[in-house]
Motif scaffolding. Structure first.
Motif, short mmCIF file in Angstrom:
data_model
loop_
_atom_site.label_atom_id
_atom_site.label_comp_id
_atom_site.label_asym_id
_atom_site.label_seq_id
_atom_site.Cartn_x
_atom_site.Cartn_y
_atom_site.Cartn_z
N ARG A 75 55.55 48.65 -148.79
CA ARG A 75 55.60 47.33 -148.25
C ARG A 75 55.97 46.34 -148.41
O ARG A 75 56.84 45.56 -148.06
CB ARG A 75 53.50 47.46 -147.87
N THR A 76 55.99 46.44 -150.02
CA THR A 76 56.68 44.86 -151.00
C THR A 76 58.12 45.07 -150.16
O THR A 76 59.12 43.98 -150.11
CB THR A 76 56.22 45.47 -151.98
N TYR A 77 58.66 46.40 -150.06
CA TYR A 77 59.97 45.96 -149.98
C TYR A 77 60.82 46.79 -148.19
O TYR A 77 61.24 45.83 -148.29
CB TYR A 77 60.96 47.54 -150.42
N LEU A 78 59.78 46.81 -147.90
CA LEU A 78 59.98 46.45 -146.61
C LEU A 78 59.81 45.07 -146.08
O LEU A 78 60.16 44.88 -144.87
CB LEU A 78 58.05 47.18 -145.24
N SER A 79 58.60 44.01 -146.52
CA SER A 79 58.94 42.59 -146.45
C SER A 79 59.54 42.06 -146.96
O SER A 79 59.89 41.58 -146.38
CB SER A 79 56.67 42.13 -146.47
N PHE A 127 76.44 47.73 -146.16
CA PHE A 127 75.18 47.76 -145.53
C PHE A 127 74.79 46.82 -144.55
O PHE A 127 74.99 45.76 -145.21
CB PHE A 127 74.04 47.74 -147.01
N GLN A 128 74.33 46.98 -143.54
CA GLN A 128 74.39 46.23 -142.56
C GLN A 128 73.03 45.70 -142.28
O GLN A 128 71.83 45.95 -141.85
CB GLN A 128 74.65 45.97 -141.46
N LYS A 129 72.60 44.84 -143.19
CA LYS A 129 71.23 44.60 -143.82
C LYS A 129 70.13 43.30 -142.01
O LYS A 129 69.24 43.63 -141.60
CB LYS A 129 71.03 43.32 -144.71
N VAL A 130 71.07 42.23 -141.26
CA VAL A 130 70.33 42.06 -140.46
C VAL A 130 70.23 42.83 -138.83
O VAL A 130 68.77 43.30 -138.59
CB VAL A 130 71.05 40.77 -139.47
N LYS A 131 71.06 44.36 -139.14
CA LYS A 131 71.31 45.23 -138.46
C LYS A 131 70.02 46.23 -138.96
O LYS A 131 69.05 46.84 -137.49
CB LYS A 131 72.52 45.94 -138.16
N PHE A 132 69.78 45.91 -140.15
CA PHE A 132 68.41 47.14 -141.01
C PHE A 132 67.61 46.48 -140.44
O PHE A 132 66.31 46.79 -139.69
CB PHE A 132 69.10 47.22 -141.46
N LYS A 133 67.61 45.30 -140.39
CA LYS A 133 65.82 44.29 -140.27
C LYS A 133 65.63 44.27 -138.05
O LYS A 133 64.43 44.49 -138.17
CB LYS A 133 66.11 43.34 -140.31
N GLU A 134 66.52 44.28 -137.81
CA GLU A 134 66.18 44.30 -136.02
C GLU A 134 66.20 45.83 -135.91
O GLU A 134 64.89 45.99 -134.84
CB GLU A 134 68.11 44.34 -135.05
N LEU A 181 62.56 42.79 -144.38
CA LEU A 181 62.50 42.14 -143.26
C LEU A 181 63.40 40.58 -143.79
O LEU A 181 62.92 40.05 -141.96
CB LEU A 181 60.29 41.95 -142.64
N ASN A 182 62.68 39.86 -144.59
CA ASN A 182 63.56 39.03 -144.68
C ASN A 182 64.45 38.55 -145.80
O ASN A 182 65.41 37.70 -145.59
CB ASN A 182 62.01 38.51 -145.59
N LEU A 183 65.50 39.95 -145.40
CA LEU A 183 66.73 39.87 -145.65
C LEU A 183 66.45 39.01 -147.22
O LEU A 183 68.16 39.21 -147.15
CB LEU A 183 67.63 39.17 -144.63
N ARG A 184 66.01 40.06 -148.20
CA ARG A 184 66.40 40.00 -149.22
C ARG A 184 66.46 41.07 -150.09
O ARG A 184 67.11 40.53 -152.13
CB ARG A 184 64.88 39.22 -149.69
N LEU A 185 67.15 41.74 -150.01
CA LEU A 185 67.55 43.09 -149.99
C LEU A 185 69.20 43.17 -149.90
O LEU A 185 69.31 43.39 -148.38
CB LEU A 185 66.91 44.40 -149.89
N ASP A 186 69.42 43.40 -150.68
CA ASP A 186 70.72 44.21 -150.66
C ASP A 186 71.91 44.92 -150.88
O ASP A 186 72.74 45.93 -150.30
CB ASP A 186 72.02 42.87 -150.91
N ARG A 187 70.81 45.93 -151.07
CA ARG A 187 71.14 47.66 -151.18
C ARG A 187 70.03 47.87 -150.39
O ARG A 187 68.87 47.90 -150.13
CB ARG A 187 70.69 48.18 -153.07
N PRO A 188 70.95 49.03 -149.49
CA PRO A 188 70.04 49.81 -148.39
C PRO A 188 69.09 50.76 -149.27
O PRO A 188 68.83 51.67 -150.09
CB PRO A 188 71.18 51.24 -147.34
N PRO A 189 68.13 51.35 -148.11
CA PRO A 189 66.36 52.25 -148.58
C PRO A 189 67.66 53.94 -148.99
O PRO A 189 68.56 54.07 -148.51
CB PRO A 189 66.26 52.69 -147.86
N SER A 190 66.59 54.69 -148.95
CA SER A 190 67.61 56.12 -149.48
C SER A 190 67.82 57.07 -147.83
O SER A 190 66.66 56.69 -147.56
CB SER A 190 67.32 57.18 -150.53
N PRO A 191 68.70 58.48 -148.30
CA PRO A 191 68.35 58.30 -146.91
C PRO A 191 67.25 59.43 -146.39
O PRO A 191 67.18 59.45 -145.63
CB PRO A 191 69.65 59.25 -147.08
#
Length: 210
Positions: A31-35, A2-9, A38-48
């Motif tokens: 919205r909570t998970y979206l935030s 999971f490339q969380k910085v890329k996903f944020k962009e 965006l703040n790079l606080r989750l290490d697992r990606p959303p579902s497909p």
């Protein structure tokens, strides 16, 4: 991985000028998970399934799947095409009626468009822009906007019924629609005449048709 910085962009591109609340309501992204993403606080990606729901012209589903680790980057080209409608014809000569019926589609790379604007193609008729390398039957790619900088080539509606393709020049309070062919005289509008004009978009590129 999971490339969380890329996903944020990618999320920032998809959100565009919307608020996070608007984006959440439109896509179903909590919205909570979206935030948190965006703040790079989750290490697992959303579902497909959620990635499919938020994908758009700015970032494709496949690009999201790669950044979230579901697909290897080398499995496909990241260049994503967007279909742009062809809305009839515009006259590059004496103004002619623009018929806004979709006659087909052309594709552009997603990097050429933004969620902040609308885009369309128009087919060129007439020869007044040939010195700008715009010929009859070419397609001009137009970004919809109601003003342009002096020197830009634009599609302009005159008297709410005729459309023309010209270079827009602004000088001493005058607006000049300048042809790129010496056979055509410039069309000059005084400040009092400006209400007759409505700029509908700026030409970004031309697709040549043989």
């Amino acid at each position: 991985m999971f490339q969380k910085v890329k996903f944020k962009e990618q999320l920032q591109k998809l959100i565009g000028n919307s608020t996070t609340t608007e984006f959440s309501e439109r896509t179903g992204f909590n919205r909570t998970y979206l935030s948190k993403y965006l703040n790079l606080r989750l290490d697992r990606p959303p579902s497909p399934d959620l990635l499919r729901a938020i994908a758009g012209p700015q970032v494709s589903y496949e690009e999201l799947m790669v950044s979230c680790g579901y697909l290897p980057a080398e499995s496909f080209s990241l260049r994503h095409s967007v279909r742009i409608p062809i809305l009839g014809a515009v006259h590059a000569g004496m103004p002619a009626l623009a018929v806004e019926n979709i006659e087909g589609y052309e594709t552009v790379d997603a990097s050429e468009v933004s969620a902040c604007h609308e885009y369309f193609y128009l087919r060129v008729q007439g020869d007044s822009m040939i010195n700008a390398r715009i010929y009859p039957n070419d397609l001009v790619f137009v970004r919809k906007q109601d003003d342009v900088e002096s020197g830009d080539i634009a599609v302009v509606i005159i008297d709410n019924e005729t459309a023309t393709l010209k270079r827009v020049l602004k000088k001493d309070g005058l607006l000049i629609l300048q042809a790129e062919n010496p056979a055509y005289a410039p069309m000059v509008f005084t400040p009092a005449e400006l209400p007759r004009l409505h700029i509908i978009g700026k030409v970004l590129h031309v697709k040549f048709k043989l």
